[in-house]
Scaffold this motif. Structure first.
Motif, PDB file in Angstrom:
ATOM      1  N   LEU A  62     -28.678 113.935 -54.427  1.00 57.90           N
ATOM      2  CA  LEU A  62     -29.231 113.728 -53.196  1.00 57.90           C
ATOM      3  C   LEU A  62     -29.327 112.285 -52.988  1.00 57.90           C
ATOM      4  CD1 LEU A  62     -30.476 114.377 -50.329  1.00 57.90           C
ATOM      5  CD2 LEU A  62     -32.287 115.369 -51.705  1.00 57.90           C
ATOM      6  N   SER A  63     -29.258 111.499 -51.863  1.00 60.19           N
ATOM      7  CA  SER A  63     -29.836 110.228 -51.441  1.00 60.19           C
ATOM      8  C   SER A  63     -30.665 110.620 -50.376  1.00 60.19           C
ATOM      9  CB  SER A  63     -28.729 109.219 -51.338  1.00 60.19           C
ATOM     10  OG  SER A  63     -27.956 108.880 -52.310  1.00 60.19           O
ATOM     11  N   VAL A  64     -31.787 109.755 -50.150  1.00 57.55           N
ATOM     12  CA  VAL A  64     -32.495 109.841 -49.186  1.00 57.55           C
ATOM     13  C   VAL A  64     -32.670 108.211 -48.328  1.00 57.55           C
ATOM     14  CG1 VAL A  64     -34.840 110.404 -48.121  1.00 57.55           C
ATOM     15  CG2 VAL A  64     -33.985 111.612 -50.032  1.00 57.55           C
ATOM     16  N   VAL A  65     -32.178 108.348 -47.129  1.00 62.51           N
ATOM     17  CA  VAL A  65     -32.113 106.941 -46.626  1.00 62.51           C
ATOM     18  C   VAL A  65     -33.475 106.681 -45.672  1.00 62.51           C
ATOM     19  CG1 VAL A  65     -31.042 105.403 -44.868  1.00 62.51           C
ATOM     20  CG2 VAL A  65     -29.595 106.211 -46.901  1.00 62.51           C
ATOM     21  N   ILE A  66     -34.234 105.826 -45.806  1.00 62.06           N
ATOM     22  CA  ILE A  66     -35.223 105.550 -45.201  1.00 62.06           C
ATOM     23  C   ILE A  66     -35.582 104.194 -44.424  1.00 62.06           C
ATOM     24  CG2 ILE A  66     -38.063 105.719 -45.240  1.00 62.06           C
ATOM     25  CD1 ILE A  66     -37.668 107.536 -47.491  1.00 62.06           C
ATOM     26  N   PRO A  67     -35.508 104.365 -43.273  1.00 63.89           N
ATOM     27  CA  PRO A  67     -35.765 102.906 -42.325  1.00 63.89           C
ATOM     28  C   PRO A  67     -37.119 102.487 -42.552  1.00 63.89           C
ATOM     29  CG  PRO A  67     -35.471 104.494 -40.944  1.00 63.89           C
ATOM     30  CD  PRO A  67     -35.226 105.239 -42.391  1.00 63.89           C
ATOM     31  N   ALA A  68     -37.724 101.212 -42.755  1.00 60.12           N
ATOM     32  CA  ALA A  68     -39.123 100.799 -42.782  1.00 60.12           C
ATOM     33  C   ALA A  68     -39.167  99.513 -41.926  1.00 60.12           C
ATOM     34  CB  ALA A  68     -39.764 100.977 -44.092  1.00 60.12           C
ATOM     35  N   TYR A  69     -40.172  99.649 -41.050  1.00 58.75           N
ATOM     36  CA  TYR A  69     -40.421  98.370 -40.463  1.00 58.75           C
ATOM     37  C   TYR A  69     -41.986  98.331 -40.077  1.00 58.75           C
ATOM     38  CZ  TYR A  69     -40.841  94.520 -36.944  1.00 58.75           C
ATOM     39  OH  TYR A  69     -41.588  93.696 -36.241  1.00 58.75           O
ATOM     40  N   ASN A  70     -42.488  97.458 -40.792  1.00 57.93           N
ATOM     41  CA  ASN A  70     -43.964  97.340 -40.701  1.00 57.93           C
ATOM     42  C   ASN A  70     -44.934  98.805 -40.990  1.00 57.93           C
ATOM     43  OD1 ASN A  70     -43.590  95.059 -40.093  1.00 57.93           O
ATOM     44  ND2 ASN A  70     -44.211  94.947 -37.847  1.00 57.93           N
ATOM     45  N   GLU A  71     -44.400  99.432 -42.009  1.00 62.06           N
ATOM     46  CA  GLU A  71     -44.915 100.633 -42.596  1.00 62.06           C
ATOM     47  C   GLU A  71     -45.758 100.518 -43.641  1.00 62.06           C
ATOM     48  OE1 GLU A  71     -44.848 103.100 -40.769  1.00 62.06           O
ATOM     49  OE2 GLU A  71     -42.940 103.207 -39.893  1.00 62.06           O
ATOM     50  N   GLU A  72     -46.431  99.388 -44.119  1.00 58.34           N
ATOM     51  CA  GLU A  72     -47.108  99.058 -45.398  1.00 58.34           C
ATOM     52  C   GLU A  72     -48.207 100.372 -45.523  1.00 58.34           C
ATOM     53  OE1 GLU A  72     -49.754  95.783 -45.758  1.00 58.34           O
ATOM     54  OE2 GLU A  72     -50.186  95.678 -43.354  1.00 58.34           O
ATOM     55  N   GLU A  73     -48.748 100.690 -44.403  1.00 60.57           N
ATOM     56  CA  GLU A  73     -49.884 101.993 -44.410  1.00 60.57           C
ATOM     57  C   GLU A  73     -49.203 103.439 -44.827  1.00 60.57           C
ATOM     58  OE1 GLU A  73     -53.392 101.065 -41.772  1.00 60.57           O
ATOM     59  OE2 GLU A  73     -51.784 100.859 -40.540  1.00 60.57           O
ATOM     60  N   SER A  74     -48.169 103.585 -44.428  1.00 62.49           N
ATOM     61  CA  SER A  74     -47.627 105.018 -44.379  1.00 62.49           C
ATOM     62  C   SER A  74     -46.614 105.080 -45.725  1.00 62.49           C
ATOM     63  CB  SER A  74     -46.714 105.363 -43.132  1.00 62.49           C
ATOM     64  OG  SER A  74     -47.434 105.263 -41.911  1.00 62.49           O
ATOM     65  N   ILE A  75     -45.928 103.976 -46.072  1.00 60.10           N
ATOM     66  CA  ILE A  75     -44.803 104.252 -46.867  1.00 60.10           C
ATOM     67  C   ILE A  75     -45.339 104.882 -48.201  1.00 60.10           C
ATOM     68  CG2 ILE A  75     -44.863 101.863 -47.756  1.00 60.10           C
ATOM     69  CD1 ILE A  75     -41.884 103.748 -46.709  1.00 60.10           C
ATOM     70  N   THR A  76     -46.451 104.340 -48.894  1.00 62.51           N
ATOM     71  CA  THR A  76     -46.815 104.761 -50.056  1.00 62.51           C
ATOM     72  C   THR A  76     -47.271 106.184 -50.115  1.00 62.51           C
ATOM     73  OG1 THR A  76     -48.157 102.757 -50.713  1.00 62.51           O
ATOM     74  CG2 THR A  76     -48.748 104.865 -51.711  1.00 62.51           C
ATOM     75  N   PRO A  77     -47.843 107.027 -49.257  1.00 64.30           N
ATOM     76  CA  PRO A  77     -47.806 108.538 -49.272  1.00 64.30           C
ATOM     77  C   PRO A  77     -46.481 109.189 -49.064  1.00 64.30           C
ATOM     78  CG  PRO A  77     -49.013 107.602 -47.127  1.00 64.30           C
ATOM     79  CD  PRO A  77     -48.693 106.328 -48.079  1.00 64.30           C
ATOM     80  N   THR A  78     -45.752 108.417 -48.082  1.00 67.97           N
ATOM     81  CA  THR A  78     -44.563 109.096 -47.971  1.00 67.97           C
ATOM     82  C   THR A  78     -43.762 109.153 -49.094  1.00 67.97           C
ATOM     83  OG1 THR A  78     -44.456 108.440 -45.624  1.00 67.97           O
ATOM     84  CG2 THR A  78     -42.439 108.886 -46.377  1.00 67.97           C
ATOM     85  N   LEU A  79     -43.309 108.038 -49.905  1.00 65.97           N
ATOM     86  CA  LEU A  79     -42.637 108.153 -50.974  1.00 65.97           C
ATOM     87  C   LEU A  79     -43.095 108.599 -52.130  1.00 65.97           C
ATOM     88  CD1 LEU A  79     -41.319 104.374 -50.843  1.00 65.97           C
ATOM     89  CD2 LEU A  79     -40.307 106.369 -49.611  1.00 65.97           C
ATOM     90  N   GLN A  80     -44.539 108.612 -52.553  1.00 70.54           N
ATOM     91  CA  GLN A  80     -44.955 109.558 -53.584  1.00 70.54           C
ATOM     92  C   GLN A  80     -44.903 110.952 -53.299  1.00 70.54           C
ATOM     93  OE1 GLN A  80     -49.101 107.788 -53.413  1.00 70.54           O
ATOM     94  NE2 GLN A  80     -48.716 106.521 -54.871  1.00 70.54           N
ATOM     95  N   THR A  81     -45.084 111.709 -52.122  1.00 66.53           N
ATOM     96  CA  THR A  81     -44.929 112.995 -51.800  1.00 66.53           C
ATOM     97  C   THR A  81     -43.398 113.307 -51.813  1.00 66.53           C
ATOM     98  OG1 THR A  81     -46.779 112.940 -50.295  1.00 66.53           O
ATOM     99  CG2 THR A  81     -45.424 114.588 -50.056  1.00 66.53           C
TER     100      THR A  81
END
Length: 255
Positions: free
Chosen positions: A3-22
Motif C-alpha cells: 500500500l502506498s499513501v499519497v499525502i499532499p502537504a502545504y503549510n502543515e508543520e503543525e498537523s503533519i507530525t501527529p498525522t504521520l505518526q498515527t
C-alpha cells in the motif's frame, strides 16, 4: 499487496507530525506493507524541516517537494506519478481522515479484488465531527448534483479519501485537475471507464491546526468542468477509454 499513501502537504508543520505518526503506527500494527509518500507542495512554513526529522523515526516515509506548479491537485498528482505500491490511497495531512478507515479500505480491496474502494461519510456507519454547517450544506448539494448528472448512487464523490489499484490510476490518466476538483475526477473517470469499486463508511474530523486550503468560491466552475468532462466521456467516447478486460489464454490443443 503493498500500500502506498499519497499525502499532499502545504503549510502543515503543525498537523503533519501527529498525522504521520498515527498513520505509521496503525499500518504497522496491522502488518500492512506500505510506504507513506508526502508531497511538500512548496510550503512556506517549516513543513519540509518537519518531514526531514520525521524520516529519521518513520522508516516507511518518503517525501518529495513539488517545485511547481502548485495546488492540491498538482501535489496529489506529483505523488501519484512516484509511488511504488500495488495500490494507492489519497490521505489528508490534517488528520481529518482516520487511519483505521484506511485499514478497512485495504482489507476490503484484498477481500473483494475490486479496482477501487471509496469512502462515504454520509452512509450508515459513516460520521463527521465538527463539520462546518455551510460546508456541509454545499457538500450535500454538490454530491446530489453529481449523482443526478452522472446517474450514480454513490453519495460522497467529493471525499478525497479513496483507495485505487495501480492499474486503476494508470487507467484514469491523463489527469486534468490542478486543484481540489481532482477529488471528483479520479472516481468519476474510474466509474465511467468500467473499473469496479466498493463503498466503505468512513469518518471525518475537522482539522485542529492551520486552515483549510479549499476555497469554495474558487472551485465551483472547476468542479463543474470536470463533471461535464466525465459526462461527455460517459455518453460520447464510445468506450474508447474503458478498462481493457484481460483476455483468456487460448486453450491448448494436443496433437
Amino acid at each position: 499487496m503493498k500500500l502506498s499513501v499519497v499525502i499532499p502537504a502545504y503549510n502543515e508543520e503543525e498537523s503533519i507530525t501527529p498525522t504521520l505518526q498515527t498513520l505509521y503506527q496503525t499500518l504497522a500494527k496491522h502488518g500492512i506493507p506500505h510506504e507513506i509518500c508526502v508531497t511538500n507542495d512548496n510550503s512556506k512554513d517549516n513543513t519540509l524541516g518537519v518531514l526531514q526529522k520525521l524520516s529519521e523515526e518513520i522508516p516507511t516515509l518518503v517525501y518529495f517537494t513539488n517545485p511547481g506548479p502548485n495546488g492540491f491537485g498538482y501535489a496529489v498528482r506529483y505523488g501519484l506519478e512516484r509511488f511504488s505500491g500495488d495500490c494507492v490511497a489519497v490521505f489528508m495531512a490534517d488528520m481529518s481522515d482516520d487511519p483505521e478507515d484506511l485499514v478497512k479500505y485495504y482489507n476490503k480491496m484484498m477481500e473483494t479484488g475490486v479496482d477501487a474502494v471509496f469512502g462515504s461519510r454520509w452512509s450508515k456507519g459513516g460520521k463527521v465531527i465538527d463539520y462546518p454547517p455551510l460546508k456541509k450544506f454545499i457538500n450535500r448539494i454538490a454530491n446530489a448534483i453529481v449523482r443526478m448528472v452522472m446517474g450514480i448512487k454513490y453519495n460522497d464523490t467529493t471525499n478525497a479519501f479513496k483507495l485505487y489499484k495501480r492499474a486503476t490510476i494508470e487507467g484514469v490518466k491523463p489527469f486534468l485537475s490542478p486543484h481540489f476538483n481532482l477529488t471528483i475526477e479520479l472516481p468519476l473517470k474510474a466509474m465511467v471507464r468500467g473499473y469496479t469499486y466498493a463503498v466503505v463508511p468512513n469518518s471525518w474530523t475537522n482539522r485542529k491546526y492551520g486552515e483549510s486550503k479549499l476555497k469554495i468560491k474558487e472551485m465551483g466552475s472547476r468542479y463543474f468542468f470536470i463533471l461535464m468532462y466525465c459526462l461527455i466521456e460517459k455518453y460520447f467516447s464510445r468506450g474508447d477509454f474503458r478498462k481493457k478486460e484481460a483476455t483468456k489464454p487460448a486453450a491448448t490443443v494436443s496433437r
